[in-house]
Motif scaffolding. Structure first.
Motif, PDB file in Angstrom:
ATOM      1  N   GLU A 338       0.804  -1.224   0.000  1.00 43.27           N
ATOM      2  CA  GLU A 338       0.000   0.000   0.000  1.00 43.27           C
ATOM      3  C   GLU A 338       0.835   1.271   0.000  1.00 43.27           C
ATOM      4  O   GLU A 338       0.414   2.290  -0.548  1.00 43.27           O
ATOM      5  CB  GLU A 338      -0.907   0.015   1.231  1.00 43.27           C
ATOM      6  N   GLN A 339       2.013   1.240   0.609  1.00 40.13           N
ATOM      7  CA  GLN A 339       2.749   2.478   0.825  1.00 40.13           C
ATOM      8  C   GLN A 339       4.149   2.470   0.225  1.00 40.13           C
ATOM      9  O   GLN A 339       4.879   3.452   0.381  1.00 40.13           O
ATOM     10  CB  GLN A 339       2.862   2.750   2.339  1.00 40.13           C
ATOM     11  N   ALA A 340       4.531   1.422  -0.456  1.00 37.92           N
ATOM     12  CA  ALA A 340       5.898   1.331  -0.957  1.00 37.92           C
ATOM     13  C   ALA A 340       6.158   2.370  -2.044  1.00 37.92           C
ATOM     14  O   ALA A 340       5.255   2.760  -2.798  1.00 37.92           O
ATOM     15  CB  ALA A 340       6.170  -0.065  -1.506  1.00 37.92           C
ATOM     16  N   ALA A 341       7.400   2.810  -2.135  1.00 35.87           N
ATOM     17  CA  ALA A 341       7.804   3.757  -3.170  1.00 35.87           C
ATOM     18  C   ALA A 341       7.768   3.076  -4.531  1.00 35.87           C
ATOM     19  O   ALA A 341       7.851   1.845  -4.629  1.00 35.87           O
ATOM     20  CB  ALA A 341       9.206   4.264  -2.869  1.00 35.87           C
ATOM     21  N   PRO A 342       7.628   3.847  -5.616  1.00 33.59           N
ATOM     22  CA  PRO A 342       7.666   3.253  -6.964  1.00 33.59           C
ATOM     23  C   PRO A 342       8.967   2.484  -7.187  1.00 33.59           C
ATOM     24  O   PRO A 342       9.992   2.756  -6.559  1.00 33.59           O
ATOM     25  CB  PRO A 342       7.583   4.479  -7.882  1.00 33.59           C
ATOM     26  N   HIS A 391       6.157  -6.435 -25.357  1.00 32.02           N
ATOM     27  CA  HIS A 391       5.258  -5.895 -24.325  1.00 32.02           C
ATOM     28  C   HIS A 391       6.028  -5.554 -23.060  1.00 32.02           C
ATOM     29  O   HIS A 391       5.719  -4.571 -22.379  1.00 32.02           O
ATOM     30  CB  HIS A 391       4.153  -6.894 -24.001  1.00 32.02           C
ATOM     31  N   LEU A 392       7.018  -6.377 -22.740  1.00 29.31           N
ATOM     32  CA  LEU A 392       7.777  -6.178 -21.507  1.00 29.31           C
ATOM     33  C   LEU A 392       8.428  -4.795 -21.467  1.00 29.31           C
ATOM     34  O   LEU A 392       8.463  -4.146 -20.422  1.00 29.31           O
ATOM     35  CB  LEU A 392       8.838  -7.273 -21.386  1.00 29.31           C
ATOM     36  N   GLN A 393       8.922  -4.348 -22.611  1.00 28.04           N
ATOM     37  CA  GLN A 393       9.619  -3.067 -22.649  1.00 28.04           C
ATOM     38  C   GLN A 393       8.684  -1.875 -22.447  1.00 28.04           C
ATOM     39  O   GLN A 393       9.142  -0.771 -22.160  1.00 28.04           O
ATOM     40  CB  GLN A 393      10.351  -2.919 -23.988  1.00 28.04           C
ATOM     41  N   THR A 394       7.390  -2.050 -22.594  1.00 32.30           N
ATOM     42  CA  THR A 394       6.455  -0.927 -22.452  1.00 32.30           C
ATOM     43  C   THR A 394       6.120  -0.629 -20.994  1.00 32.30           C
ATOM     44  O   THR A 394       5.484   0.390 -20.709  1.00 32.30           O
ATOM     45  CB  THR A 394       5.139  -1.214 -23.207  1.00 32.30           C
ATOM     46  N   TRP A 395       6.544  -1.498 -20.073  1.00 28.70           N
ATOM     47  CA  TRP A 395       6.212  -1.296 -18.663  1.00 28.70           C
ATOM     48  C   TRP A 395       7.315  -0.491 -17.967  1.00 28.70           C
ATOM     49  O   TRP A 395       8.349  -1.026 -17.583  1.00 28.70           O
ATOM     50  CB  TRP A 395       5.991  -2.642 -17.959  1.00 28.70           C
ATOM     51  N   SER A 396       7.062   0.802 -17.834  1.00 26.47           N
ATOM     52  CA  SER A 396       8.000   1.694 -17.149  1.00 26.47           C
ATOM     53  C   SER A 396       7.703   1.698 -15.653  1.00 26.47           C
ATOM     54  O   SER A 396       6.707   1.132 -15.184  1.00 26.47           O
ATOM     55  CB  SER A 396       7.846   3.111 -17.697  1.00 26.47           C
ATOM     56  N   GLU A 397       8.584   2.392 -14.897  1.00 21.14           N
ATOM     57  CA  GLU A 397       8.350   2.525 -13.464  1.00 21.14           C
ATOM     58  C   GLU A 397       6.998   3.180 -13.193  1.00 21.14           C
ATOM     59  O   GLU A 397       6.230   2.733 -12.327  1.00 21.14           O
ATOM     60  CB  GLU A 397       9.457   3.367 -12.811  1.00 21.14           C
ATOM     61  N   ASP A 398       6.705   4.254 -13.943  1.00 24.55           N
ATOM     62  CA  ASP A 398       5.450   4.977 -13.727  1.00 24.55           C
ATOM     63  C   ASP A 398       4.242   4.126 -14.087  1.00 24.55           C
ATOM     64  O   ASP A 398       3.236   4.119 -13.366  1.00 24.55           O
ATOM     65  CB  ASP A 398       5.436   6.269 -14.551  1.00 24.55           C
ATOM     66  N   ARG A 399       4.336   3.406 -15.190  1.00 27.62           N
ATOM     67  CA  ARG A 399       3.190   2.603 -15.620  1.00 27.62           C
ATOM     68  C   ARG A 399       2.904   1.478 -14.630  1.00 27.62           C
ATOM     69  O   ARG A 399       1.742   1.194 -14.319  1.00 27.62           O
ATOM     70  CB  ARG A 399       3.431   2.030 -17.017  1.00 27.62           C
ATOM     71  N   LEU A 400       3.947   0.826 -14.130  1.00 27.02           N
ATOM     72  CA  LEU A 400       3.744  -0.210 -13.128  1.00 27.02           C
ATOM     73  C   LEU A 400       3.067   0.360 -11.883  1.00 27.02           C
ATOM     74  O   LEU A 400       2.149  -0.251 -11.320  1.00 27.02           O
ATOM     75  CB  LEU A 400       5.080  -0.840 -12.730  1.00 27.02           C
ATOM     76  N   THR A 402       1.163   2.994 -11.565  1.00 31.91           N
ATOM     77  CA  THR A 402      -0.183   3.551 -11.735  1.00 31.91           C
ATOM     78  C   THR A 402      -1.202   2.537 -12.242  1.00 31.91           C
ATOM     79  O   THR A 402      -2.383   2.632 -11.916  1.00 31.91           O
ATOM     80  CB  THR A 402      -0.153   4.747 -12.704  1.00 31.91           C
ATOM     81  N   GLU A 403      -0.756   1.539 -13.022  1.00 32.58           N
ATOM     82  CA  GLU A 403      -1.702   0.627 -13.670  1.00 32.58           C
ATOM     83  C   GLU A 403      -1.760  -0.766 -13.055  1.00 32.58           C
ATOM     84  O   GLU A 403      -2.796  -1.426 -13.129  1.00 32.58           O
ATOM     85  CB  GLU A 403      -1.388   0.501 -15.161  1.00 32.58           C
ATOM     86  N   LEU A 404      -0.654  -1.226 -12.467  1.00 33.12           N
ATOM     87  CA  LEU A 404      -0.640  -2.630 -12.046  1.00 33.12           C
ATOM     88  C   LEU A 404      -0.516  -2.821 -10.544  1.00 33.12           C
ATOM     89  O   LEU A 404      -1.310  -3.564  -9.952  1.00 33.12           O
ATOM     90  CB  LEU A 404       0.488  -3.382 -12.760  1.00 33.12           C
ATOM     91  N   VAL A 405       0.434  -2.158  -9.912  1.00 34.66           N
ATOM     92  CA  VAL A 405       0.610  -2.340  -8.469  1.00 34.66           C
ATOM     93  C   VAL A 405      -0.665  -2.008  -7.687  1.00 34.66           C
ATOM     94  O   VAL A 405      -0.986  -2.709  -6.712  1.00 34.66           O
ATOM     95  CB  VAL A 405       1.805  -1.519  -7.962  1.00 34.66           C
ATOM     96  N   PRO A 406      -1.456  -0.974  -8.085  1.00 35.13           N
ATOM     97  CA  PRO A 406      -2.703  -0.716  -7.351  1.00 35.13           C
ATOM     98  C   PRO A 406      -3.683  -1.885  -7.372  1.00 35.13           C
ATOM     99  O   PRO A 406      -4.541  -1.987  -6.484  1.00 35.13           O
ATOM    100  CB  PRO A 406      -3.281   0.508  -8.071  1.00 35.13           C
ATOM    101  N   LEU A 407      -3.577  -2.780  -8.363  1.00 37.88           N
ATOM    102  CA  LEU A 407      -4.466  -3.949  -8.410  1.00 37.88           C
ATOM    103  C   LEU A 407      -4.135  -4.947  -7.311  1.00 37.88           C
ATOM    104  O   LEU A 407      -4.929  -5.855  -7.025  1.00 37.88           O
ATOM    105  CB  LEU A 407      -4.354  -4.637  -9.774  1.00 37.88           C
TER     106      LEU A 407
END
Length: 424
Positions: A338-342, A391-400, A402-407
């Motif tokens: 819930e609180q970890a840094a990117p 596809h793997l290369q499209t996952w940046s720090e920001d995208r992970l 905002t889009e995946l870790v919140p799930l």
């Protein structure tokens, strides 16, 4: 040894794939591997446990057993003896989504082995006495499974998280359903599932394409087409919640968490989820392992896995610890999710290396190549084997972040606390 950036970001071609489809809908794929010492023949069918209807629980796996009990032409054991005489070996596996039967064989014997394999799988004898005897084998397998606390914990997690979906029940089935089965019911299941559009054959190895003419005139071409497909179960919907269970002989306490995601067809999401689970729970430098096991030393093991499934992917986290550390373990996991840094650029580089290497290493054997090619072709994802790396290369720090870790929010998970009976 670390791989250089050029290797990590370049999609090596992998074996060349040749796709074609028979008139009745059977999908075919050949993977040329000129230097391989063996050829792999891999027959896949959309006949996993999720295709079973009420009363058929365990039918898919039981049928896998019965296939090896002989066909209309081959008596029990004749297939294994013939394949071994040709210098090969065979095996099979049943999953939630599909079942497959494969043969590893010297290239010069592949045509004869293919004919034997198709006869065995497409024309099983399903005679009464072998049926009765093999059912006892399957029932014993279920009993052995029920005697393994670690397996029971995982099954309980799936049952709680997927209570209204076939993924929530054991692939081996239920004792009561198996006892009620008869050969005719199994024949109906076989006729319903082993149809043209439900099947795929993959060949990998030297001169794999040379079997194309053999396949086109084989028993596969005689399968009925599926003009009216059978309705499949609806998509997976995970039920969040927190549950507990006590089990005798469980060696350590467990915290288990289960999340669901899009189906396997969303390959971009799959690669992102594979990356995220690797960053969180694979290796000593992953977030959860480093915090729980290396720093706080309150966990014995931390495992995070992604199961790529056709109705909806599943991500599981399993942590073993002493019962008295469960509360702190759970609180720490919540904090990390819930609180970890990117993720940092260095973490992302490491994760891409882990996931990418896993894909590349899978191309080293004919068996793995055939399995990957067959699975993606069977489920309408014909692509080059290393295509997911793009596809793997499209996952940046920001995208992970905002889009995946919140799930992976803890309150969206099905959580199970398992403790050894008598120890709290």
């Amino acid at each position: 040894m670390e791989l250089c950036h050029a290797v990590l970001t370049t999609s090596l071609p992998g074996p060349v794939l040749d796709h074609w489809t028979l008139p009745n809908g059977v999908r075919c794929v050949a993977a040329e591997m000129p230097e391989a010492p063996l050829t792999c023949l891999d027959l896949w069918c959309r006949a996993g446990s999720f295709t079973e209807v009420a009363g058929e629980e365990g039918m898919a796996h039981f049928l896998e057993h019965m296939v090896f009990k002989g066909s209309d032409r081959l008596e029990a054991g004749a297939f294994d003896r013939a394949i071994e005489a040709l210098g090969g070996s065979s095996n099979a596996a049943t999953g939630f989504d599909d079942v497959h039967f494969h043969v590893l064989i010297p290239p010069t014997q592949s045509q004869q082995a293919l004919e034997l394999l198709l006869d065995l799988v497409l024309h099983p004898a399903l005679e009464h006495e072998p049926f009765r005897l093999e059912r006892e084998v399957v029932l014993e397998e279920i009993a052995q499974y029920a005697d393994q606390p670690d397996e029971l914990v995982l099954q309980q997690l799936l049952k709680q998280g997927c209570p209204d979906h076939p993924y929530g029940r054991p692939i081996l089935g239920e004792r009561s359903s198996l006892l009620a089965m008869d050969p005719e019911a199994m024949r109906r299941f076989h006729r319903r599932r082993y149809r043209g559009q439900n099947c795929c054959i993959a060949i990998s190895g030297p001169k794999a394409r040379e079997l194309k003419a053999t396949i086109e005139s084989s028993a596969l071409a005689d399968l009925p087409s599926d003009a009216h497909p059978t309705a499949e179960p609806t998509g997976l919907k995970l039920l969040p919640g927190r549950h507990s269970i006590e089990l005798p002989r469980l060696e350590s306490a467990r915290l288990l968490m289960l999340w669901s995601g899009p189906p396997a067809h969303d390959q971009a999401w799959v690669m992102g989820a594979d990356l995220a689970t690797s960053l969180l729970g694979e290796g000593r430098r992953s977030r959860l392992v480093a915090r729980l096991r290396e720093e706080l030393r309150i966990a014995e093991s931390v495992d995070m896995d992604l199961s790529v499934l056709e109705q909806g992917c599943l991500m599981t986290l399993e942590i073993s610890c002493e019962p008295e550390d469960l509360e702190q373990v759970e609180a720490t996991v919540h904090e990390q999710l819930e609180q970890a840094a990117p993720f940092s650029a260095a973490e992302l580089m490491r994760g891409r290396q882990l996931v990418g290497n896993g894909l590349r290493y899978a191309l080293e054997s004919v068996g793995q190549v055939a399995a990957q090619a067959a699975s993606q072709t069977l489920w309408d994802r014909p692509q080059e084997l290393l295509q997911p790396l793009q596809h793997l290369q499209t996952w940046s720090e920001d995208r992970l972040s905002t889009e995946l870790v919140p799930l992976l929010r803890p309150d969206w998970a099905c959580r199970l606390i398992a403790t050894p009976a008598g120890r709290r």
